[in-house]
Scaffold this motif. Structure first.
Motif, PDB file in Angstrom:
ATOM      1  N   CYS A  54       0.832  -1.199   0.000  1.00 39.91           N
ATOM      2  CA  CYS A  54       0.000   0.000   0.000  1.00 39.91           C
ATOM      3  C   CYS A  54       0.869   1.253   0.000  1.00 39.91           C
ATOM      4  O   CYS A  54       1.993   1.250   0.508  1.00 39.91           O
ATOM      5  N   ARG A  55       0.340   2.323  -0.541  1.00 45.24           N
ATOM      6  CA  ARG A  55       1.074   3.583  -0.624  1.00 45.24           C
ATOM      7  C   ARG A  55       1.443   4.127   0.745  1.00 45.24           C
ATOM      8  O   ARG A  55       2.447   4.822   0.905  1.00 45.24           O
ATOM      9  N   GLU A  56       0.637   3.798   1.748  1.00 43.74           N
ATOM     10  CA  GLU A  56       0.896   4.289   3.100  1.00 43.74           C
ATOM     11  C   GLU A  56       1.953   3.481   3.821  1.00 43.74           C
ATOM     12  O   GLU A  56       2.326   3.818   4.946  1.00 43.74           O
ATOM     13  N   GLY A  57       2.455   2.409   3.203  1.00 39.66           N
ATOM     14  CA  GLY A  57       3.517   1.616   3.801  1.00 39.66           C
ATOM     15  C   GLY A  57       3.074   0.296   4.383  1.00 39.66           C
ATOM     16  O   GLY A  57       3.905  -0.468   4.872  1.00 39.66           O
ATOM     17  N   HIS A  58       1.789  -0.033   4.328  1.00 37.41           N
ATOM     18  CA  HIS A  58       1.302  -1.300   4.854  1.00 37.41           C
ATOM     19  C   HIS A  58       1.594  -2.439   3.877  1.00 37.41           C
ATOM     20  O   HIS A  58       1.613  -2.254   2.663  1.00 37.41           O
ATOM     21  N   LEU A  59       1.795  -3.627   4.428  1.00 40.17           N
ATOM     22  CA  LEU A  59       1.909  -4.853   3.644  1.00 40.17           C
ATOM     23  C   LEU A  59       0.824  -5.804   4.114  1.00 40.17           C
ATOM     24  O   LEU A  59       0.771  -6.177   5.293  1.00 40.17           O
ATOM     25  N   LEU A  60      -0.058  -6.200   3.204  1.00 35.59           N
ATOM     26  CA  LEU A  60      -1.206  -7.030   3.538  1.00 35.59           C
ATOM     27  C   LEU A  60      -1.090  -8.392   2.877  1.00 35.59           C
ATOM     28  O   LEU A  60      -0.471  -8.543   1.823  1.00 35.59           O
ATOM     29  N   LEU A  61      -1.700  -9.381   3.502  1.00 34.28           N
ATOM     30  CA  LEU A  61      -1.780 -10.731   2.947  1.00 34.28           C
ATOM     31  C   LEU A  61      -3.250 -11.093   2.811  1.00 34.28           C
ATOM     32  O   LEU A  61      -4.004 -11.057   3.788  1.00 34.28           O
ATOM     33  N   VAL A  62      -3.658 -11.426   1.585  1.00 27.09           N
ATOM     34  CA  VAL A  62      -5.047 -11.782   1.312  1.00 27.09           C
ATOM     35  C   VAL A  62      -5.131 -13.289   1.122  1.00 27.09           C
ATOM     36  O   VAL A  62      -4.513 -13.850   0.213  1.00 27.09           O
ATOM     37  N   ASN A  63      -5.882 -13.948   2.014  1.00 27.80           N
ATOM     38  CA  ASN A  63      -6.117 -15.386   1.916  1.00 27.80           C
ATOM     39  C   ASN A  63      -7.393 -15.595   1.116  1.00 27.80           C
ATOM     40  O   ASN A  63      -8.489 -15.266   1.577  1.00 27.80           O
ATOM     41  N   LEU A  64      -7.257 -16.128  -0.088  1.00 31.26           N
ATOM     42  CA  LEU A  64      -8.394 -16.260  -0.978  1.00 31.26           C
ATOM     43  C   LEU A  64      -9.326 -17.400  -0.567  1.00 31.26           C
ATOM     44  O   LEU A  64     -10.490 -17.419  -0.959  1.00 31.26           O
ATOM     45  N   ASN A  65      -8.830 -18.343   0.223  1.00 29.65           N
ATOM     46  CA  ASN A  65      -9.671 -19.450   0.681  1.00 29.65           C
ATOM     47  C   ASN A  65     -10.635 -19.013   1.772  1.00 29.65           C
ATOM     48  O   ASN A  65     -11.787 -19.450   1.827  1.00 29.65           O
ATOM     49  N   THR A  66     -10.157 -18.136   2.670  1.00 26.25           N
ATOM     50  CA  THR A  66     -10.987 -17.674   3.780  1.00 26.25           C
ATOM     51  C   THR A  66     -11.539 -16.275   3.564  1.00 26.25           C
ATOM     52  O   THR A  66     -12.359 -15.807   4.360  1.00 26.25           O
ATOM     53  N   ALA A  67     -11.101 -15.602   2.490  1.00 26.06           N
ATOM     54  CA  ALA A  67     -11.520 -14.226   2.195  1.00 26.06           C
ATOM     55  C   ALA A  67     -11.159 -13.267   3.323  1.00 26.06           C
ATOM     56  O   ALA A  67     -11.854 -12.282   3.570  1.00 26.06           O
ATOM     57  N   LEU A  68     -10.051 -13.552   4.023  1.00 25.17           N
ATOM     58  CA  LEU A  68      -9.598 -12.703   5.111  1.00 25.17           C
ATOM     59  C   LEU A  68      -8.329 -11.963   4.704  1.00 25.17           C
ATOM     60  O   LEU A  68      -7.470 -12.516   4.011  1.00 25.17           O
ATOM     61  N   THR A  69      -8.219 -10.724   5.168  1.00 25.58           N
ATOM     62  CA  THR A  69      -7.037  -9.917   4.922  1.00 25.58           C
ATOM     63  C   THR A  69      -6.325  -9.665   6.240  1.00 25.58           C
ATOM     64  O   THR A  69      -6.942  -9.201   7.206  1.00 25.58           O
ATOM     65  N   SER A  70      -5.041  -9.980   6.292  1.00 19.61           N
ATOM     66  CA  SER A  70      -4.251  -9.754   7.501  1.00 19.61           C
ATOM     67  C   SER A  70      -3.149  -8.752   7.212  1.00 19.61           C
ATOM     68  O   SER A  70      -2.661  -8.646   6.083  1.00 19.61           O
ATOM     69  N   ILE A  71      -2.775  -7.995   8.245  1.00 23.48           N
ATOM     70  CA  ILE A  71      -1.723  -6.982   8.125  1.00 23.48           C
ATOM     71  C   ILE A  71      -0.397  -7.613   8.531  1.00 23.48           C
ATOM     72  O   ILE A  71      -0.191  -7.964   9.690  1.00 23.48           O
ATOM     73  N   LEU A  72       0.504  -7.749   7.567  1.00 25.03           N
ATOM     74  CA  LEU A  72       1.821  -8.301   7.862  1.00 25.03           C
ATOM     75  C   LEU A  72       2.760  -7.240   8.411  1.00 25.03           C
ATOM     76  O   LEU A  72       3.644  -7.539   9.215  1.00 25.03           O
ATOM     77  N   PHE A  73       2.567  -6.021   7.961  1.00 28.53           N
ATOM     78  CA  PHE A  73       3.421  -4.927   8.419  1.00 28.53           C
ATOM     79  C   PHE A  73       2.663  -3.622   8.371  1.00 28.53           C
ATOM     80  O   PHE A  73       1.935  -3.345   7.409  1.00 28.53           O
ATOM     81  N   SER A  74       2.772  -2.832   9.430  1.00 24.94           N
ATOM     82  CA  SER A  74       2.174  -1.502   9.488  1.00 24.94           C
ATOM     83  C   SER A  74       3.250  -0.505   9.894  1.00 24.94           C
ATOM     84  O   SER A  74       3.936  -0.712  10.900  1.00 24.94           O
ATOM     85  N   PRO A  75       3.435   0.582   9.153  1.00 23.54           N
ATOM     86  CA  PRO A  75       4.471   1.559   9.511  1.00 23.54           C
ATOM     87  C   PRO A  75       4.164   2.306  10.806  1.00 23.54           C
ATOM     88  O   PRO A  75       5.046   2.943  11.377  1.00 23.54           O
ATOM     89  N   HIS A  76       2.929   2.215  11.287  1.00 22.52           N
ATOM     90  CA  HIS A  76       2.541   2.934  12.497  1.00 22.52           C
ATOM     91  C   HIS A  76       2.838   2.153  13.773  1.00 22.52           C
ATOM     92  O   HIS A  76       2.898   2.731  14.856  1.00 22.52           O
ATOM     93  N   THR A  77       3.022   0.829  13.647  1.00 20.37           N
ATOM     94  CA  THR A  77       3.207   0.014  14.844  1.00 20.37           C
ATOM     95  C   THR A  77       4.505  -0.755  14.861  1.00 20.37           C
ATOM     96  O   THR A  77       4.895  -1.286  15.892  1.00 20.37           O
ATOM     97  N   HIS A  78       5.216  -0.839  13.730  1.00 21.33           N
ATOM     98  CA  HIS A  78       6.437  -1.636  13.661  1.00 21.33           C
ATOM     99  C   HIS A  78       7.537  -0.857  12.962  1.00 21.33           C
ATOM    100  O   HIS A  78       7.264  -0.019  12.108  1.00 21.33           O
TER     101      HIS A  78
END
Length: 285
Positions: free
Chosen positions: A215-239
């Motif tokens: 993402c442009r804001e610096g986040h890195l997301l992982l999209v699991n297509l089997n469960t339709a869930l999106t998880s945050i692997l990295f956030s510039p605000h917390t790590h």
């Protein structure tokens, strides 16, 4: 290439800085005016392929299969598919686009080309590059898709990214009939209402057919297509930025050369060459 033909395109030295891809293990291709330029990263030699139409628009290459495809820049544009290194035209894809194609993709798992057209009738289309036949298409509901990527493990899955969403298109096939549907769509974000939206800027398929979204804001997301869930692997605000991670702004120093903001990062098929491109200079490492 004949000697005279090579000299006729020596003026085509510019770089549009909007699309670049490896077409074999050590050759990249990019657009320059009305040409596609092939740059050998070892010998630094160049070859030039003039567009058979008017200009060069969206460009894609598939190093493992040895094909490239690009659209032309004119009303009712076509898409041209070439074999590399012969630079022989395999097919001309004629569709329903009125003004331009914003994205083109080639599959490494089959003879397929995907494209997205723009206003006034945005459409995603699947073609057979060998026969030039349009297999199926679907309206994009006003989305301006800028990036289109096949799942390298499964040509039935195509990821389309716009400035605000990531959409997975699935191609269903029964004999010679093909149909597109959308089993998964992510408009960012889905978390808290008070949180500002994040904007996708890059996508990458994993070996497990999951999607990494930068993402442009610096986040890195992982999209699991089997469960339709999106998880945050990295956030510039917390790590803090993990060691070895490439952020959206990259500083690379080699002698007196400094790359400020990298706009394109491309890795060779054998993962031996990393190409970094900025608005002013490019560097291979």
């Amino acid at each position: 290439w004949a000697q005279g033909q090579e000299h006729s395109f020596l003026w085509a030295q510019g770089f549009a800085c909007n699309s670049l891809a490896f077409v074999d293990v050590d050759t990249v291709c990019y657009t320059s005016g009305c040409c596609v330029v092939f740059l050998n990263t070892e010998s630094k030699s160049r070859r030039f392929l003039p567009s058979p139409g008017r200009g060069v628009g969206a460009l894609a290459a598939e190093a493992r299969s040895g094909f490239l495809a690009f659209s032309e820049q004119q009303l009712r544009p076509s898409i041209y598919v070439y074999r590399y290194p012969e630079l022989a035209l395999q097919s001309q894809l004629v569709g329903t686009a009125h003004l331009e194609y914003t994205a083109v993709a080639l599959s490494s798992a089959g003879p397929y080309v995907a494209s997205c057209s723009s206003f006034p009738d945005p459409t995603i289309t699947l073609w057979n590059r060998e026969t030039g036949v349009l297999l199926c298409s679907h309206p994009l509901a006003g989305q301006n898709v800028t990036t289109l990527v096949f799942n390298p493990m499964n040509w039935h899955q195509i990821c389309a990214m716009s400035s605000s969403s990531v959409v997975l298109w699935t191609v269903e096939r029964s004999n010679h009939l093909h149909m597109m549907k959308v089993p998964y769509s992510e408009n960012f974000p889905r978390t808290r209402k008070l949180k500002p939206r994040v904007k996708p800027s890059s996508v990458c398929w994993s070996a497990a057919s999951q999607l990494y979204v930068g993402c442009r804001e610096g986040h890195l997301l992982l999209v699991n297509l089997n469960t339709a869930l999106t998880s945050i692997l990295f956030s510039p605000h917390t790590h803090a930025v993990p060691a070895g991670t490439l952020n959206h702004k990259i500083h690379y120093t080699s002698g007196s050369m400094v790359l400020e903001i990298v706009t394109i990062i491309s890795c060779s098929p054998e993962c031996e060459i990393l190409l970094l491109v900025s608005n002013t200079v490019s560097k291979t490492t």
